[in-house]
Scaffold this active site. Structure first.
Site, PDB file in Angstrom:
ATOM      1  N   TYR A   1     -56.628 113.231  15.557  1.00 16.98           N
ATOM      2  CA  TYR A   1     -56.543 112.773  14.158  1.00 16.98           C
ATOM      3  C   TYR A   1     -57.830 112.076  13.725  1.00 16.98           C
ATOM      4  O   TYR A   1     -58.269 112.208  12.596  1.00 16.98           O
ATOM      5  CB  TYR A   1     -55.355 111.822  13.973  1.00 16.98           C
ATOM      6  CG  TYR A   1     -54.016 112.518  13.993  1.00 16.98           C
ATOM      7  CD1 TYR A   1     -53.530 113.175  12.865  1.00 16.98           C
ATOM      8  CD2 TYR A   1     -53.230 112.529  15.137  1.00 16.98           C
ATOM      9  CE1 TYR A   1     -52.298 113.821  12.875  1.00 16.98           C
ATOM     10  CE2 TYR A   1     -51.991 113.161  15.153  1.00 16.98           C
ATOM     11  CZ  TYR A   1     -51.536 113.804  14.023  1.00 16.98           C
ATOM     12  OH  TYR A   1     -50.324 114.440  14.045  1.00 16.98           O
TER      13      TYR A   1
ATOM     14  N   ARG B   1     -37.059 109.902   6.839  1.00 22.34           N
ATOM     15  CA  ARG B   1     -36.689 110.332   5.487  1.00 22.34           C
ATOM     16  C   ARG B   1     -35.373 111.091   5.364  1.00 22.34           C
ATOM     17  O   ARG B   1     -34.907 111.306   4.253  1.00 22.34           O
ATOM     18  CB  ARG B   1     -37.817 111.198   4.905  1.00 22.34           C
ATOM     19  CG  ARG B   1     -38.913 110.371   4.303  1.00 22.34           C
ATOM     20  CD  ARG B   1     -39.978 111.244   3.727  1.00 22.34           C
ATOM     21  NE  ARG B   1     -40.620 112.017   4.779  1.00 22.34           N
ATOM     22  CZ  ARG B   1     -41.584 112.906   4.581  1.00 22.34           C
ATOM     23  NH1 ARG B   1     -41.994 113.165   3.358  1.00 22.34           N
ATOM     24  NH2 ARG B   1     -42.132 113.550   5.581  1.00 22.34           N
TER      25      ARG B   1
ATOM     26  N   ARG C   1     -38.091 110.001  15.941  1.00 20.88           N
ATOM     27  CA  ARG C   1     -38.132 109.802  14.479  1.00 20.88           C
ATOM     28  C   ARG C   1     -36.756 109.513  13.898  1.00 20.88           C
ATOM     29  O   ARG C   1     -36.439 109.948  12.788  1.00 20.88           O
ATOM     30  CB  ARG C   1     -38.723 111.036  13.779  1.00 20.88           C
ATOM     31  CG  ARG C   1     -40.156 111.337  14.150  1.00 20.88           C
ATOM     32  CD  ARG C   1     -41.115 110.549  13.266  1.00 20.88           C
ATOM     33  NE  ARG C   1     -42.480 110.901  13.578  1.00 20.88           N
ATOM     34  CZ  ARG C   1     -43.237 111.686  12.822  1.00 20.88           C
ATOM     35  NH1 ARG C   1     -42.763 112.186  11.722  1.00 20.88           N
ATOM     36  NH2 ARG C   1     -44.467 111.938  13.173  1.00 20.88           N
TER      37      ARG C   1
ATOM     38  N   ARG D   1     -38.132 102.293   1.854  1.00 22.37           N
ATOM     39  CA  ARG D   1     -39.526 102.720   1.699  1.00 22.37           C
ATOM     40  C   ARG D   1     -39.965 102.548   0.239  1.00 22.37           C
ATOM     41  O   ARG D   1     -41.083 102.119  -0.038  1.00 22.37           O
ATOM     42  CB  ARG D   1     -39.657 104.175   2.119  1.00 22.37           C
ATOM     43  CG  ARG D   1     -41.083 104.705   2.173  1.00 22.37           C
ATOM     44  CD  ARG D   1     -40.971 106.117   2.690  1.00 22.37           C
ATOM     45  NE  ARG D   1     -42.155 106.903   2.778  1.00 22.37           N
ATOM     46  CZ  ARG D   1     -42.970 107.241   1.802  1.00 22.37           C
ATOM     47  NH1 ARG D   1     -42.789 106.748   0.597  1.00 22.37           N
ATOM     48  NH2 ARG D   1     -43.984 108.035   2.025  1.00 22.37           N
TER      49      ARG D   1
HETATM   50  O1  1CP Z   1     -39.285 107.623  15.978  1.00 19.80           O
HETATM   51  C1  1CP Z   1     -39.144 106.718  15.130  1.00 19.80           C
HETATM   52  O2  1CP Z   1     -38.145 106.584  14.425  1.00 19.80           O
HETATM   53  C2  1CP Z   1     -40.224 105.686  15.036  1.00 19.80           C
HETATM   54  C3  1CP Z   1     -41.198 105.912  14.066  1.00 19.80           C
HETATM   55  C4  1CP Z   1     -42.344 106.896  14.218  1.00 19.80           C
HETATM   56  C5  1CP Z   1     -42.980 107.424  15.352  1.00 19.80           C
HETATM   57  C6  1CP Z   1     -42.602 107.252  16.806  1.00 19.80           C
HETATM   58  C7  1CP Z   1     -43.034 107.383  13.098  1.00 19.80           C
HETATM   59  C8  1CP Z   1     -42.692 107.074  11.714  1.00 19.80           C
HETATM   60  N1  1CP Z   1     -44.094 108.110  13.534  1.00 19.80           N
HETATM   61  C9  1CP Z   1     -44.085 108.164  14.898  1.00 19.80           C
HETATM   62  C10 1CP Z   1     -45.046 108.820  15.789  1.00 19.80           C
HETATM   63  C11 1CP Z   1     -45.980 109.803  15.232  1.00 19.80           C
HETATM   64  N2  1CP Z   1     -46.678 109.768  14.053  1.00 19.80           N
HETATM   65  C12 1CP Z   1     -46.408 110.929  15.935  1.00 19.80           C
HETATM   66  C13 1CP Z   1     -45.990 111.249  17.348  1.00 19.80           C
HETATM   67  C14 1CP Z   1     -44.690 111.912  17.399  1.00 19.80           C
HETATM   68  C15 1CP Z   1     -44.676 113.301  16.873  1.00 19.80           C
HETATM   69  O3  1CP Z   1     -45.331 114.159  17.495  1.00 19.80           O
HETATM   70  O4  1CP Z   1     -43.991 113.526  15.878  1.00 19.80           O
HETATM   71  C16 1CP Z   1     -47.338 111.616  15.151  1.00 19.80           C
HETATM   72  C17 1CP Z   1     -48.064 112.901  15.493  1.00 19.80           C
HETATM   73  C18 1CP Z   1     -47.498 110.871  13.953  1.00 19.80           C
HETATM   74  C19 1CP Z   1     -48.414 111.173  12.842  1.00 19.80           C
HETATM   75  C20 1CP Z   1     -47.669 111.253  11.573  1.00 19.80           C
HETATM   76  N3  1CP Z   1     -47.214 110.173  10.886  1.00 19.80           N
HETATM   77  C21 1CP Z   1     -47.250 112.399  10.907  1.00 19.80           C
HETATM   78  C22 1CP Z   1     -47.506 113.821  11.336  1.00 19.80           C
HETATM   79  C23 1CP Z   1     -48.737 114.318  10.687  1.00 19.80           C
HETATM   80  C24 1CP Z   1     -49.040 115.695  11.186  1.00 19.80           C
HETATM   81  O5  1CP Z   1     -48.825 116.631  10.402  1.00 19.80           O
HETATM   82  O6  1CP Z   1     -49.474 115.826  12.327  1.00 19.80           O
HETATM   83  C25 1CP Z   1     -46.531 111.987   9.773  1.00 19.80           C
HETATM   84  C26 1CP Z   1     -45.931 112.836   8.692  1.00 19.80           C
HETATM   85  C27 1CP Z   1     -46.512 110.564   9.797  1.00 19.80           C
HETATM   86  C28 1CP Z   1     -45.852 109.660   8.844  1.00 19.80           C
HETATM   87  C29 1CP Z   1     -44.590 109.128   9.353  1.00 19.80           C
HETATM   88  N4  1CP Z   1     -44.504 108.360  10.500  1.00 19.80           N
HETATM   89  C30 1CP Z   1     -43.200 107.955  10.666  1.00 19.80           C
HETATM   90  C31 1CP Z   1     -42.430 108.466   9.566  1.00 19.80           C
HETATM   91  C32 1CP Z   1     -40.960 108.236   9.346  1.00 19.80           C
HETATM   92  C33 1CP Z   1     -43.304 109.203   8.756  1.00 19.80           C
HETATM   93  C34 1CP Z   1     -42.967 109.877   7.450  1.00 19.80           C
HETATM   94  C35 1CP Z   1     -43.344 108.883   6.415  1.00 19.80           C
HETATM   95  C36 1CP Z   1     -42.630 108.984   5.131  1.00 19.80           C
HETATM   96  O7  1CP Z   1     -42.926 109.890   4.349  1.00 19.80           O
HETATM   97  O8  1CP Z   1     -41.806 108.095   4.832  1.00 19.80           O
END
Ligand code: 1CP
Length: 353
Positions: A152, A31, A27, A40
């Site tokens: 999910y 943010r 990640r 964003r």
């Molecule tokens: O790593 C990077 O910089 C690339 C971007 C990336 C990746 C690899 C994002 C951007 N998401 C992911 C993978 C992802 N998404 C996973 C697997 C990794 C992990 O375990 O963290 C999972 C479970 C998600 C699902 C997801 N998307 C969540 C978690 C929800 C939960 O509570 O289980 C969330 C909050 C997101 C949104 C998201 N995805 C990525 C970002 C930067 C964000 C936040 C968005 C924002 O508010 O701007």
């Protein structure tokens, strides 16, 4: 084919010596970076950001401009696959990602599309990103694992206990098997699409594998990931691509994971990396595994915590430094800079000939 200049991660993945332990951060685009928040806001929403290749590639390279990172990871999300399969993905700021109509039964699974062509926007974002990276560092493509996407798709969002999907494991395994089958196909095609577009490394995020007991982990998570790896190995484009497999909560299954055919195993922070190395041996790389909350420490405590991970791995060239899970939005970016510079400096002593 063009040659990537900084090959540290690629070398580690193929067992070649390196001068310093390579590092990237799960990640790393997100943010905690003010420039991410700005882009964003410009995109309008998280999903628009994911679906606009120019902006997705911009946020992919933002952390690269700031930090001495050895790889970029394409900005997208694991939940774009369910979206492409017909479960409309929604996102709210205080809630995160969710689906309004999660899957309840076999009929719901049957009505899912099995076609990932609508994920072309990710391929385009990769093409844009490769131009911006100018072959300086490799680009990582990724997908969620079948099990993690199933959680999910069945729960609708991350929930406290994941009771619905964990019950379906026992009371409707046919439904889950069918969903898994569809996901194996979609994920394999999607990863091949990313490699064709220019991704140099592929990573599978099994963020919820740790919810399962051992035999169900093998059946619903590990074996499907193995099938995906087999599909990739049987495709001209991906037959030699390095693959990283990350099961959060998978510390007790490292011997099994090491037989999956991946080139590297991601470790969460609950695992002792020196123990992990003894279990998986020298043919597979380890990626990780600093506790993400270490980044909320002082400059000195961040360095000390990172040194422990590097010392834990010890001499050898098969370690990719990373966190044990994603960086959180409250981290001060300067602290990440401290971490990355320290990893580079401190790890040198383990790479002298
Ligand atoms: O790593 C990077 O910089 C690339 C971007 C990336 C990746 C690899 C994002 C951007 N998401 C992911 C993978 C992802 N998404 C996973 C697997 C990794 C992990 O375990 O963290 C999972 C479970 C998600 C699902 C997801 N998307 C969540 C978690 C929800 C939960 O509570 O289980 C969330 C909050 C997101 C949104 C998201 N995805 C990525 C970002 C930067 C964000 C936040 C968005 C924002 O508010 O701007």
């Amino acid at each position: 084919m063009s040659v990537i200049k900084n090959r540290r991660i690629l070398d580690v993945l193929s067992g070649e010596p390196v001068d310093k332990t390579p590092v990237w951060i799960m990640r790393q685009a997100g943010r905690y970076l003010p420039e991410y928040k700005k882009t964003r806001a410009e995109a309008g929403s998280f999903l628009d950001l994911c679906k606009t290749p120019e902006l997705a590639s911009e946020v992919t390279v933002q952390p690269i401009r700031r930090f001495d990172l050895d790889a970029a990871i394409i900005f997208s999300d694991i939940l774009t696959i369910p979206d492409a399969m017909g479960l409309e993905l929604k996102f709210e700021d205080n809630r995160g990602p969710y689906f309004d109509n999660p899957l309840d039964n076999l009929n719901d699974v049957s009505s899912l599309s099995n076609n990932v062509n609508s994920l072309e926007y990710v391929a385009e974002a990769i093409i844009h990103t490769k131009t911006k990276l100018n072959n300086e560092i490799p680009l990582i493509g990724f997908s969620g694992s079948p099990w993690t996407l199933s959680t999910y798709m069945i729960e609708g969002a991350a929930t406290k206990e994941f009771r619905k999907v964990r019950s379906i494991v026992f009371n409707n395994p046919e439904m889950l098997n069918e969903l898994t089958k569809k996901l194996i196909k979609s994920i394999s095609e999607y990863l091949i699409m990313q490699a064709k577009a220019g991704a140099n490394i592929l990573m599978i995020f099994d963020s919820w594998g740790g919810l399962l007991n051992t035999n169900n982990y093998v059946h619903f998570s590990l074996n499907p990931m193995k099938e995906i790896i087999n599909n990739l190995r049987n495709n001209e484009v991906t037959k030699n691509i390095p693959i990283i497999l990350f099961t959060r909560g998978g510390g007790g299954w490292l011997n099994k994971i090491s037989e999956a055919g991946c080139n590297a195993i991601g470790l969460d922070w609950t695992v002792d990396i020196s123990d992990a190395r003894k279990i998986v041996g020298e043919n597979i790389c380890l990626q990780g595994n600093l506790d993400p909350c270490a980044l909320h420490g002082t400059e000195q405590s961040i360095k000390d915590a990172a040194s422990k991970v590097i010392d834990g791995y010890g001499f050898g060239h098969r370690h990719i430094f990373n966190l044990g899970h994603g960086i959180d939005q409250y981290v001060n970016p300067d602290n990440l800079g401290v971490l990355i510079d320290h990893v580079k400096e401190y790890s040198k002593k383990y790479h002298q000939n």
